[in-house]
Motif scaffolding. Structure first.
Motif, short mmCIF file in Angstrom:
data_model
loop_
_atom_site.label_atom_id
_atom_site.label_comp_id
_atom_site.label_asym_id
_atom_site.label_seq_id
_atom_site.Cartn_x
_atom_site.Cartn_y
_atom_site.Cartn_z
N VAL A 37 36.12 4.24 80.03
CA VAL A 37 36.69 3.26 80.96
C VAL A 37 36.05 1.89 80.71
N PRO A 40 37.15 -0.40 76.76
CA PRO A 40 38.15 -1.45 76.56
C PRO A 40 37.73 -2.80 77.15
N VAL A 91 24.10 -0.07 85.36
CA VAL A 91 24.34 1.36 85.20
C VAL A 91 25.70 1.71 85.80
N ALA A 93 30.13 2.43 85.57
CA ALA A 93 31.34 1.67 85.22
C ALA A 93 31.61 0.64 86.31
N HIS A 94 31.70 -0.62 85.90
CA HIS A 94 31.96 -1.71 86.85
C HIS A 94 33.14 -2.53 86.38
N PRO A 95 33.85 -3.17 87.32
CA PRO A 95 34.99 -4.00 86.93
C PRO A 95 34.57 -5.17 86.05
N SER A 97 35.20 -8.27 86.29
CA SER A 97 34.73 -9.46 87.00
C SER A 97 33.21 -9.40 87.21
N LYS B 32 41.28 -1.47 88.62
CA LYS B 32 40.20 -2.44 88.36
C LYS B 32 39.37 -2.07 87.13
N LEU B 33 39.36 -0.80 86.76
CA LEU B 33 38.68 -0.42 85.52
C LEU B 33 39.76 -0.07 84.50
N ALA B 34 39.69 1.11 83.93
CA ALA B 34 40.78 1.59 83.08
C ALA B 34 41.26 2.88 83.74
N LEU B 40 37.56 11.79 85.21
CA LEU B 40 36.90 11.44 83.95
C LEU B 40 35.51 12.05 83.85
N GLU B 79 41.78 -6.28 89.65
CA GLU B 79 41.04 -5.78 90.79
C GLU B 79 41.62 -6.39 92.07
N ASP B 95 41.80 -11.30 92.40
CA ASP B 95 40.94 -12.49 92.39
C ASP B 95 41.69 -13.72 91.88
#
Lengths: 107, 304
Positions: A37, A40, A91, A93-95, A97, B32-34, B40, B79, B95
């Motif tokens: 995730v 990309p 640490v 998965a973060h968006p 932004s 917001k992620l994939a 997962l 997001e 945003d």
């Protein structure tokens, strides 16, 4: 596969620690779903920050020494380096932004 | 104006997107992620019908994504930061932009619940983990504790025996809640030590996890279990941050209440998958929710 720079135990010192540009390293492994995730997003950031921040990936399955040195026990983990020093560890998965905010602090 | 916006690309959102695309609704799925979601973190899914050999959570969700995209679903990596939802008007803010939609499906999912004890926050990333498939391989021949007694805890305890020298499964009661098949497997697993009637009270260590402090709930006795990793699987919290200010009905745990057609207390707003108040949170129940929500959204749009 991605065209993001892949670093290894052997070239980490040269590519990351001695880099003049700030560096973000994405520690990942094939076995890790959440890493896929983050992947990309890291690739997008590599293009967007070209020439400003060096963005690299390290496969923790084939490289053991560096992940151990930085105490990595959770992936995905992103470590941001400036002048060879750790400036931030992210640490999980973060968006995008959130990652961009952290990258901007390096500039 | 969109016909339908779906928020969250796990199995529920991807299935809703598949059905909505086939219904030719003008649909966008925001993530917001994939695409992926909680599944997962699952190494091997063996209870999703139609895949008798089992498959990884990543592969299952990747197949769902490709299938939905085959019918034209647009998945946008955006997001959502705010929602304005009333029976008359539904607006979604990222945003960068504002979008309006006739109907909305919430598939924001859930995230692992934390223990809320001393040392947990400090040692997250240093031995405290919520994902065995991600982090298990870091514990080759080491001792780890798994907290919980449900399906996820038991499955992950068994998974961790591939790497760890010993896995202590710590549960607050004297029997497991997990599916009987999993109970049989864990009791047969030589590397698993079952620690009954115990709750963790502190995680000890500085640079990394060194031990877990436990309290026996029957005797109140405190003990220390030396481990290098603590894996926490004690259930899920709803990912409802976006929903706090909305006039939705929630259950006591903060999951969104819906009727049988997945409609929430706001007409035209639906919820599906793990975010919904329900008995069983599985991929198989998420996809059913997603299909129903999309169909009900289509009917709502036609009626307005």
């Amino acid at each position: 596969m991605s065209d993001v720079l892949q670093v290894t135990d052997a070239d980490f010192e040269q590519e990351v620690i001695k880099s003049e540009m700030p560096v973000m390293v994405d520690f990942w492994a094939e076995w890790c779903g959440p890493c896929k995730v983050v992947g990309p997003t890291v690739e997008e950031l590599a293009k967007e920050y070209e020439g400003k921040v060096k963005i690299a990936k390290m496969d923790v399955d084939s490289n053991r020494e560096i992940p151990t040195r930085f105490g990595i026990r959770n992936i995905p983990t992103l470590i941001l380096f400036k002048n060879g020093e750790v400036s931030q560890t992210i640490v999980g998965a973060h968006p995008k932004s959130h990652l961009e905010e952290e990258l901007k602090k390096l500039l | 104006m969109e016909d339908l916006i779906i928020i969250g690309a796990g199995p529920a959102g991807l299935t809703a997107g598949l059905y909505a695309s086939r219904a030719r609704l003008r649909t966008v799925l925001l993530e917001k992620l994939a695409p992926g979601g909680q599944i997962l973190t699952t190494d091997f899914v063996e209870n999703y019908p139609g895949f008798p050999e089992g498959l990884s959570g990543f592969e299952l969700v990747d197949r769902m994504k490709r299938q939905a995209e085959n019918f034209g679903l647009k998945i946008a990596g955006k997001e959502v930061v705010r929602l304005e939802l009333t029976p008359e008007k539904k607006r979604v803010f990222t945003d960068k932009e504002a979008m309006e939609t006739k109907a909305l499906i919430l598939t924001t999912g859930a995230s692992p619940r934390k223990l809320g004890i001393e040392g947990e926050g400090l040692l997250t990333g240093k031995g405290v983990s919520y994902c065995a498939t991600c982090d298990g391989p870091f514990y080759r021949d080491q001792e780890v504790a798994v907290i919980g007694g449900g399906d996820t805890a038991v499955e992950e305890a068994i998974f961790l025996t591939k790497f760890a020298g010993r896995v202590h499964l710590v549960h607050r009661r004297d029997e497991l809640r997990a599916t009987k098949l999993l109970q049989e497997r864990v009791k047969a697993a030589e590397k698993v030590n079952l620690v009954w009637d115990s709750v963790p009270t502190r995680i000890l260590g500085q640079a990394g996890v060194e031990a877990l402090e436990l309290k026996n709930v029957k005797t109140n006795e405190i003990s220390t279990l030396p481990v290098e990793g603590v894996f926490v699987f004690i259930g899920y919290n709803p990912s409802n941050d976006l929903l706090a200010d909305l006039s939705l009905d929630f259950d006591d745990l903060g999951f969104v209440k819906t009727d049988d057609n997945m409609e929430t207390s706001i007409p035209g707003v639906f919820a599906a998958g793990d975010i919904r108040s329900k008995l069983l949170r599985q991929v198989s129940t998420a996809v059913g929710d997603g299909a129903t929500a999309a169909f009900a959204a289509e009917r709502f749009i036609e009626g307005h």
